[in-house]
Scaffold this motif. Structure first.
Motif, PDB file in Angstrom:
ATOM      1  N   TRP A 123       0.702  -1.165   0.094  1.00 58.07           N
ATOM      2  CA  TRP A 123      -0.092  -0.050  -0.078  1.00 58.07           C
ATOM      3  C   TRP A 123       0.743   1.141  -0.178  1.00 58.07           C
ATOM      4  CZ3 TRP A 123      -0.732   4.076   3.674  1.00 58.07           C
ATOM      5  CH2 TRP A 123      -0.012   3.779   4.838  1.00 58.07           C
ATOM      6  N   GLY A 124       0.126   2.393  -0.253  1.00 54.60           N
ATOM      7  CA  GLY A 124       1.048   3.560  -0.271  1.00 54.60           C
ATOM      8  C   GLY A 124       0.031   4.607  -0.550  1.00 54.60           C
ATOM      9  N   PHE A 125       0.523   5.948  -0.358  1.00 51.81           N
ATOM     10  CA  PHE A 125      -0.445   7.110  -0.746  1.00 51.81           C
ATOM     11  C   PHE A 125      -0.108   7.654  -2.139  1.00 51.81           C
ATOM     12  CE2 PHE A 125       0.736   7.736   3.802  1.00 51.81           C
ATOM     13  CZ  PHE A 125      -0.517   7.746   4.424  1.00 51.81           C
ATOM     14  N   GLU A 126      -1.417   7.525  -2.741  1.00 53.80           N
ATOM     15  CA  GLU A 126      -1.522   8.017  -3.984  1.00 53.80           C
ATOM     16  C   GLU A 126      -0.584   7.273  -5.140  1.00 53.80           C
ATOM     17  OE1 GLU A 126      -3.859   9.085  -5.431  1.00 53.80           O
ATOM     18  OE2 GLU A 126      -4.597  11.018  -4.343  1.00 53.80           O
ATOM     19  N   ASN A 127      -0.107   6.037  -4.716  1.00 50.28           N
ATOM     20  CA  ASN A 127       0.829   5.127  -5.285  1.00 50.28           C
ATOM     21  C   ASN A 127      -0.114   3.938  -6.309  1.00 50.28           C
ATOM     22  OD1 ASN A 127       2.756   3.426  -6.216  1.00 50.28           O
ATOM     23  ND2 ASN A 127       3.974   3.522  -4.259  1.00 50.28           N
ATOM     24  N   ARG A 128      -0.147   4.270  -7.451  1.00 48.45           N
ATOM     25  CA  ARG A 128      -0.915   3.308  -8.696  1.00 48.45           C
ATOM     26  C   ARG A 128       0.105   2.160  -8.889  1.00 48.45           C
ATOM     27  NH1 ARG A 128      -2.696   8.494  -9.253  1.00 48.45           N
ATOM     28  NH2 ARG A 128      -4.879   8.630  -9.972  1.00 48.45           N
ATOM     29  N   THR A 129       1.193   1.913  -8.138  1.00 43.21           N
ATOM     30  CA  THR A 129       1.739   0.452  -8.421  1.00 43.21           C
ATOM     31  C   THR A 129       1.495  -0.387  -7.318  1.00 43.21           C
ATOM     32  OG1 THR A 129       3.856   1.146  -7.424  1.00 43.21           O
ATOM     33  CG2 THR A 129       3.711   1.456  -9.866  1.00 43.21           C
ATOM     34  N   CYS A 130       0.733   0.105  -6.510  1.00 39.50           N
ATOM     35  CA  CYS A 130       0.615  -0.627  -5.106  1.00 39.50           C
ATOM     36  C   CYS A 130      -0.999  -1.397  -5.169  1.00 39.50           C
ATOM     37  CB  CYS A 130       0.280   0.248  -3.953  1.00 39.50           C
ATOM     38  SG  CYS A 130       1.910   0.824  -3.139  1.00 39.50           S
ATOM     39  N   ALA A 131      -1.273  -2.268  -4.508  1.00 33.72           N
ATOM     40  CA  ALA A 131      -2.633  -2.943  -4.486  1.00 33.72           C
ATOM     41  C   ALA A 131      -3.389  -2.119  -3.929  1.00 33.72           C
ATOM     42  CB  ALA A 131      -2.664  -4.308  -3.946  1.00 33.72           C
ATOM     43  N   LEU A 132      -3.117  -1.314  -2.749  1.00 29.88           N
ATOM     44  CA  LEU A 132      -4.011  -0.578  -1.962  1.00 29.88           C
ATOM     45  C   LEU A 132      -3.390   1.022  -2.114  1.00 29.88           C
ATOM     46  CD1 LEU A 132      -4.078  -3.031   0.860  1.00 29.88           C
ATOM     47  CD2 LEU A 132      -6.117  -2.486  -0.687  1.00 29.88           C
ATOM     48  N   ARG A 133      -4.126   1.827  -2.624  1.00 34.79           N
ATOM     49  CA  ARG A 133      -3.994   3.235  -2.794  1.00 34.79           C
ATOM     50  C   ARG A 133      -4.979   3.909  -2.078  1.00 34.79           C
ATOM     51  NH1 ARG A 133      -6.638   6.511  -7.520  1.00 34.79           N
ATOM     52  NH2 ARG A 133      -5.945   8.661  -7.193  1.00 34.79           N
ATOM     53  N   VAL A 134      -4.038   4.613  -0.954  1.00 32.73           N
ATOM     54  CA  VAL A 134      -4.853   5.405   0.142  1.00 32.73           C
ATOM     55  C   VAL A 134      -4.901   6.768  -0.697  1.00 32.73           C
ATOM     56  CG1 VAL A 134      -4.512   6.627   2.352  1.00 32.73           C
ATOM     57  CG2 VAL A 134      -4.137   4.025   1.975  1.00 32.73           C
ATOM     58  N   ILE A 135      -6.006   7.133  -0.464  1.00 34.23           N
ATOM     59  CA  ILE A 135      -6.319   8.568  -0.951  1.00 34.23           C
ATOM     60  C   ILE A 135      -6.755   9.613   0.013  1.00 34.23           C
ATOM     61  CG2 ILE A 135      -7.786   9.700  -2.983  1.00 34.23           C
ATOM     62  CD1 ILE A 135      -8.233   7.114  -4.332  1.00 34.23           C
ATOM     63  N   PRO A 136      -5.846  10.435   0.234  1.00 37.14           N
ATOM     64  CA  PRO A 136      -5.925  11.433   1.247  1.00 37.14           C
ATOM     65  C   PRO A 136      -6.813  12.583   0.725  1.00 37.14           C
ATOM     66  CG  PRO A 136      -3.631  11.278   1.068  1.00 37.14           C
ATOM     67  CD  PRO A 136      -4.174  10.466  -0.234  1.00 37.14           C
TER      68      PRO A 136
END
Length: 249
Positions: A123-136
């Motif tokens: 997962w990551g913040f606004e990271n589109r290479t991750c399975a889980l993109r956290v959108i602040p």
């Protein structure tokens, strides 16, 4: 992402209404295309020369009084403790529940590096290479985008899988890994977060998952795993055109 590829965004909805909307759209879109003399596909990957087609799911959570629980001004990038637990639950269970998000042999032609499709429960913040993109965002819009399901996934099963895993994490107060920065495909990924590499491996892991049985019951897990295993056996015995091109002579 390629010739003829379109992105359709469904308006947010609560509970089972969200997958209802997705199913209605997919059915209508295919029927409409046929009436125009065309074919429209929701395969996870329809060509060796094209990127995958996804069925991303955005999730936010509110309490019984309608207040958003994923946002906290004091948290990193507005991320509440509840949101952290939810992400952690999805991280922990996604590798063993992957079969609910990738339901057929073709689904696994999409889970490869370099085509904006996830290969691990990172997962990551606004990271589109991750399975889980956290959108602040502001409180009502703070959300998680799960990029794992393909366009071929059953929206009801996708939502059941992700909500079940997230709530599982909240109940156990799990903590996620550190957020991932940069390209996931170029980084070392912990083995426990890696997705099964094959459809067969995903079937085996799902059938043996204690969490899947706790969340969805033995009857569903046994039936679903066997139905996918039957599909895998049928596909495995087929001789493909690629094999003929390579081995016939």
């Amino acid at each position: 992402m390629g010739p003829g590829v379109m992105e359709a965004t469904m308006r947010y909805a609560e509970r089972v209404r969200a997958p209802d909307i997705a199913i209605i759209y997919k059915t209508y879109a295919k029927a409409y295309a046929q009436r125009q003399g065309m074919l429209l596909t929701f395969m996870a990957r329809w060509s060796d020369h094209a990127d995958g087609q996804s069925g991303h799911v955005h999730i936010s959570l509110r309490d019984k009084d309608g207040r958003p629980v994923f946002h906290d001004e004091a948290g990193e990038r507005g991320m509440s403790r509840t949101m952290r637990h939810f992400v952690a639950g999805m991280q922990a269970l996604m590798p063993e529940l992957l079969l609910m998000l990738g339901p057929n042999v073709n689904s696994f032609k999409r889970y490869i590096p370099g085509i904006f499709s996830p290969v691990a429960a990172m997962w990551g913040f606004e990271n589109r290479t991750c399975a889980l993109r956290v959108i602040p965002a502001y409180p009502m819009a703070q959300r998680i985008e799960c990029r794992t399901p393909g366009a071929d996934a059953n929206p009801y099963l996708s939502l059941a899988c992700l909500l079940g895993a997230g709530l599982w994490g909240i109940e156990r107060k799990l903590e996620p890994t550190e957020p991932t920065s940069g390209n996931v495909y170029l980084q070392d990924i912990p083995e426990k977060l890696r997705f099964p590499e094959t459809f067969g491996e995903a079937i085996d892991r799902f059938g043996k998952s204690a969490a899947a049985r706790e969340l969805f019951g033995d009857k569903f897990v046994d039936f679903y795993a066997e139905s996918r295993a039957a599909h895998e056996r049928d596909m495995r015995r087929l001789v493909t055109d690629v094999e003929l091109m390579r081995f016939f002579e």
